[in-house]
Design a protein around this motif. Sequence first.
Motif, mmCIF file in Angstrom:
data_model
loop_
_atom_site.group_PDB
_atom_site.id
_atom_site.type_symbol
_atom_site.label_atom_id
_atom_site.label_comp_id
_atom_site.label_asym_id
_atom_site.label_seq_id
_atom_site.Cartn_x
_atom_site.Cartn_y
_atom_site.Cartn_z
ATOM 1 N N ARG A 21 53.459 10.022 126.859
ATOM 2 C CA ARG A 21 52.018 10.347 126.568
ATOM 3 C C ARG A 21 52.244 11.248 125.309
ATOM 4 N N TRP A 22 52.933 12.037 125.310
ATOM 5 C CA TRP A 22 52.826 13.024 124.125
ATOM 6 C C TRP A 22 53.409 12.359 122.686
ATOM 7 N N VAL A 23 54.204 11.577 122.752
ATOM 8 C CA VAL A 23 54.817 10.976 121.527
ATOM 9 C C VAL A 23 53.864 10.215 121.004
ATOM 10 N N GLY A 27 52.508 11.188 117.360
ATOM 11 C CA GLY A 27 52.702 10.566 116.242
ATOM 12 C C GLY A 27 51.453 10.088 115.589
ATOM 13 N N ILE A 28 50.521 9.936 116.319
ATOM 14 C CA ILE A 28 48.982 9.816 115.573
ATOM 15 C C ILE A 28 48.583 10.677 114.888
ATOM 16 N N TRP A 29 48.664 12.080 115.173
ATOM 17 C CA TRP A 29 48.395 13.215 114.529
ATOM 18 C C TRP A 29 49.263 13.676 113.473
ATOM 19 N N GLY A 30 50.619 13.368 113.518
ATOM 20 C CA GLY A 30 51.412 13.256 112.287
ATOM 21 C C GLY A 30 51.297 12.270 111.304
ATOM 22 N N VAL A 31 50.936 11.421 111.628
ATOM 23 C CA VAL A 31 50.498 10.155 110.204
ATOM 24 C C VAL A 31 49.246 10.783 109.772
ATOM 25 N N GLY A 32 48.170 11.181 110.508
ATOM 26 C CA GLY A 32 46.950 11.889 109.961
ATOM 27 C C GLY A 32 47.217 13.153 109.032
#
Length: 73
Positions: A21-23, A27-32
């Motif tokens: 769930r966290w990955v 991942g989405i926040w990291g790309v953003g």
Amino acid sequence: MARLSYHSQSPLNASLTASKRWVTSLGIWGVGAGTAALFLLSVTPLVKREFLSKVPALGSYYEDKTPASDKPF
């Protein structure tokens, strides 16, 4: 009436479920965050020269085409 049944879960299986769930979210926040940082730093010469000019589709847009005689330094 629905019955609830509780199943015991091993600690390894529980941690794998939570990490899945966290990955995805991280991942989405990291790309953003990476995209935002690249956008904000795209005006610096170091980022233009070392990173953006080497992107295959956009590299020619970020290349410095100013002649050496017109550069102040």
